[in-house]
Design a protein around this motif. Structure first.
Motif, PDB file in Angstrom:
ATOM      1  N   CYS A 157       0.919  -1.225  -0.111  1.00  0.00           N
ATOM      2  CA  CYS A 157       0.139  -0.035  -0.134  1.00  0.00           C
ATOM      3  C   CYS A 157       0.918   1.221  -0.057  1.00  0.00           C
ATOM      4  N   THR A 158       2.172   1.266  -0.308  1.00  0.00           N
ATOM      5  CA  THR A 158       2.916   2.229  -0.184  1.00  0.00           C
ATOM      6  C   THR A 158       2.593   3.175  -1.310  1.00  0.00           C
ATOM      7  N   VAL A 159       2.426   4.619  -0.629  1.00  0.00           N
ATOM      8  CA  VAL A 159       2.304   5.795  -1.414  1.00  0.00           C
ATOM      9  C   VAL A 159       3.376   6.833  -0.999  1.00  0.00           C
ATOM     10  N   LEU A 160       3.339   8.036  -1.979  1.00  0.00           N
ATOM     11  CA  LEU A 160       4.275   8.889  -1.348  1.00  0.00           C
ATOM     12  C   LEU A 160       3.456  10.072  -0.753  1.00  0.00           C
ATOM     13  N   VAL A 161       3.788  10.603   0.469  1.00  0.00           N
ATOM     14  CA  VAL A 161       3.363  11.446   1.204  1.00  0.00           C
ATOM     15  C   VAL A 161       4.062  12.695   1.226  1.00  0.00           C
ATOM     16  N   ASP A 162       3.894  13.706   0.597  1.00  0.00           N
ATOM     17  CA  ASP A 162       4.569  14.834   0.570  1.00  0.00           C
ATOM     18  C   ASP A 162       6.339  14.541   0.058  1.00  0.00           C
TER      19      ASP A 162
ATOM     20  N   ILE B 293      -0.322  13.702  -2.021  1.00  0.00           N
ATOM     21  CA  ILE B 293      -0.054  12.221  -2.092  1.00  0.00           C
ATOM     22  C   ILE B 293      -0.120  11.810  -3.551  1.00  0.00           C
ATOM     23  N   THR B 294       0.894  10.991  -3.805  1.00  0.00           N
ATOM     24  CA  THR B 294       1.231  10.588  -5.003  1.00  0.00           C
ATOM     25  C   THR B 294       1.178   8.902  -5.001  1.00  0.00           C
ATOM     26  N   THR B 295       0.198   8.331  -5.654  1.00  0.00           N
ATOM     27  CA  THR B 295      -0.013   6.964  -5.981  1.00  0.00           C
ATOM     28  C   THR B 295       0.746   6.442  -7.065  1.00  0.00           C
ATOM     29  N   VAL B 296       0.767   5.044  -7.525  1.00  0.00           N
ATOM     30  CA  VAL B 296       1.329   4.545  -8.759  1.00  0.00           C
ATOM     31  C   VAL B 296       0.771   5.179  -9.800  1.00  0.00           C
ATOM     32  N   GLU B 297      -0.532   5.581  -9.803  1.00  0.00           N
ATOM     33  CA  GLU B 297      -1.020   6.147 -10.997  1.00  0.00           C
ATOM     34  C   GLU B 297      -0.507   7.547 -11.302  1.00  0.00           C
ATOM     35  N   GLY B 298       0.041   8.035 -10.383  1.00  0.00           N
ATOM     36  CA  GLY B 298       0.725   9.623 -10.588  1.00  0.00           C
ATOM     37  C   GLY B 298       2.152   9.427 -10.803  1.00  0.00           C
ATOM     38  N   LEU B 299       2.826   8.390 -10.936  1.00  0.00           N
ATOM     39  CA  LEU B 299       4.330   8.645 -11.523  1.00  0.00           C
ATOM     40  C   LEU B 299       4.654   8.663 -12.831  1.00  0.00           C
ATOM     41  N   ALA B 300       3.764   8.266 -13.904  1.00  0.00           N
ATOM     42  CA  ALA B 300       4.141   8.618 -15.073  1.00  0.00           C
ATOM     43  C   ALA B 300       3.793  10.199 -15.303  1.00  0.00           C
ATOM     44  N   ALA B 301       4.570  10.631 -16.344  1.00  0.00           N
ATOM     45  CA  ALA B 301       4.515  12.045 -16.712  1.00  0.00           C
ATOM     46  C   ALA B 301       3.094  12.400 -17.178  1.00  0.00           C
ATOM     47  N   PRO B 302       2.703  13.539 -17.486  1.00  0.00           N
ATOM     48  CA  PRO B 302       1.234  13.871 -17.938  1.00  0.00           C
ATOM     49  C   PRO B 302       1.161  13.453 -19.193  1.00  0.00           C
ATOM     50  N   ASP B 303       1.946  13.326 -19.843  1.00  0.00           N
ATOM     51  CA  ASP B 303       1.721  12.979 -21.417  1.00  0.00           C
ATOM     52  C   ASP B 303       1.732  11.257 -21.474  1.00  0.00           C
ATOM     53  N   GLY B 304       1.876  10.491 -20.340  1.00  0.00           N
ATOM     54  CA  GLY B 304       1.772   9.220 -20.276  1.00  0.00           C
ATOM     55  C   GLY B 304       3.240   8.304 -20.461  1.00  0.00           C
ATOM     56  N   THR B 305       4.094   9.330 -20.616  1.00  0.00           N
ATOM     57  CA  THR B 305       5.774   8.838 -20.479  1.00  0.00           C
ATOM     58  C   THR B 305       5.755   7.950 -19.218  1.00  0.00           C
ATOM     59  N   PRO B 306       6.260   6.595 -19.187  1.00  0.00           N
ATOM     60  CA  PRO B 306       6.433   5.899 -17.926  1.00  0.00           C
ATOM     61  C   PRO B 306       7.524   6.622 -17.327  1.00  0.00           C
ATOM     62  N   HIS B 307       7.451   6.693 -16.072  1.00  0.00           N
ATOM     63  CA  HIS B 307       8.545   6.970 -14.972  1.00  0.00           C
ATOM     64  C   HIS B 307       9.813   6.228 -15.254  1.00  0.00           C
ATOM     65  N   PRO B 308      10.928   6.854 -15.039  1.00  0.00           N
ATOM     66  CA  PRO B 308      12.082   5.869 -14.735  1.00  0.00           C
ATOM     67  C   PRO B 308      11.906   4.401 -14.027  1.00  0.00           C
ATOM     68  N   VAL B 309      11.225   4.421 -12.941  1.00  0.00           N
ATOM     69  CA  VAL B 309      11.226   3.318 -12.388  1.00  0.00           C
ATOM     70  C   VAL B 309      10.287   2.303 -12.980  1.00  0.00           C
ATOM     71  N   GLN B 310       9.186   2.750 -13.628  1.00  0.00           N
ATOM     72  CA  GLN B 310       8.258   1.961 -14.337  1.00  0.00           C
ATOM     73  C   GLN B 310       8.978   1.275 -15.560  1.00  0.00           C
ATOM     74  N   ARG B 311       9.760   2.108 -16.163  1.00  0.00           N
ATOM     75  CA  ARG B 311      10.482   1.662 -17.328  1.00  0.00           C
ATOM     76  C   ARG B 311      11.611   0.560 -16.770  1.00  0.00           C
ATOM     77  N   ALA B 312      12.106   0.768 -15.700  1.00  0.00           N
ATOM     78  CA  ALA B 312      13.419  -0.178 -15.222  1.00  0.00           C
ATOM     79  C   ALA B 312      12.519  -1.619 -14.806  1.00  0.00           C
ATOM     80  N   PHE B 313      11.593  -1.365 -14.169  1.00  0.00           N
ATOM     81  CA  PHE B 313      10.590  -2.567 -13.782  1.00  0.00           C
ATOM     82  C   PHE B 313      10.426  -3.437 -14.858  1.00  0.00           C
ATOM     83  N   SER B 314       9.951  -2.796 -15.872  1.00  0.00           N
ATOM     84  CA  SER B 314       9.613  -3.544 -17.249  1.00  0.00           C
ATOM     85  C   SER B 314      10.685  -4.145 -17.796  1.00  0.00           C
ATOM     86  N   GLU B 315      11.935  -3.533 -18.052  1.00  0.00           N
ATOM     87  CA  GLU B 315      13.180  -3.776 -18.582  1.00  0.00           C
ATOM     88  C   GLU B 315      13.599  -5.007 -17.976  1.00  0.00           C
ATOM     89  N   CYS B 316      13.851  -4.921 -16.355  1.00  0.00           N
ATOM     90  CA  CYS B 316      14.113  -5.899 -15.774  1.00  0.00           C
ATOM     91  C   CYS B 316      13.228  -7.195 -15.207  1.00  0.00           C
TER      92      CYS B 316
END
Length: 193
Positions: A52-57, A76-99
């Motif tokens: 359930c980890t989210v980012l709080v401030d 509050i930032t949830t996993v839905e809020g990590l990607a850029a506004p244009d939908g570009t994956p966050h570096p962590v999303q890209r890395a989890f996919s690649e690895c």
């Protein structure tokens, strides 16, 4: 006897939400059930598993240990809020996919938010540092090897691209992209946040 309801305003992923919740409603349940942001998963409900980890401030927090009424003063930032506004994956999303750092995916949202904040604060971790960083989140599928690789890959992507790993998108960065994602059950209060 009906439980007293409290009107709260939450700032999640750069969008302002309103909800009516009982005083004992957990932030995790509010995100999932009231705001319909189901990316935050609930595992143990005791703050142990990290699903359930989210980012709080900008800091990782267990949303199953925080009351929704107490979250109103934070971004509050949830996993839905990590990607850029244009939908570009966050570096962590890209890395989890690649690895291939996920299998069943249940623990993944908690790892993504945790690692996003960790790499922001520790842009050049070693393998032991990366392993230590994720010890608070449980995964029953992967054995952590690929998760640790994804932490290191996230940092590498950030260094290669000179990318800033966001702690939480500011309201003006997320508002336009999030307007369409606003759940019907919890309408955004008038206008932009």
């Amino acid at each position: 006897m009906t439980e007293e309801q409290h009107e709260i305003r939450l700032h999640v992923n750069g969008v302002r939400y309103s909800a009516r919740v009982p005083a004992r409603r957990l932030l995790s349940d509010c995100l999932r059930h009231d705001l319909r942001l189901t990316g935050t998963h609930v595992g143990c409900e005791h703050g142990v598993c990290g699903a359930c980890t989210v980012l709080v401030d900008g800091q990782p927090a267990r949303s199953c240990l925080m009351l929704a009424v107490g979250a109103a003063r934070y971004d509050i930032t949830t996993v839905e809020g990590l990607a850029a506004p244009d939908g570009t994956p966050h570096p962590v999303q890209r890395a989890f996919s690649e690895c291939h750092a996920l299998q069943c995916g249940f623990c993944t949202p908690g790892f993504l938010t945790l690692v996003a904040a960790y790499v922001r604060d520790n842009p050049d971790p070693g393998e032991d540092d990366a392993r230590e960083a994720v010890t608070g989140n449980l995964c029953r599928c992967t054995g952590y090897q690929n998760i640790v690789a994804a932490v290191l890959r996230t940092a590498e992507i950030v260094r290669e691209n000179g990318a800033d790993v966001p702690e939480a998108r500011r309201p003006d960065e997320r508002a336009d992209a999030a307007d369409d994602a606003q759940p019907a059950a919890s309408p955004k209060e008038g206008g932009r946040p």
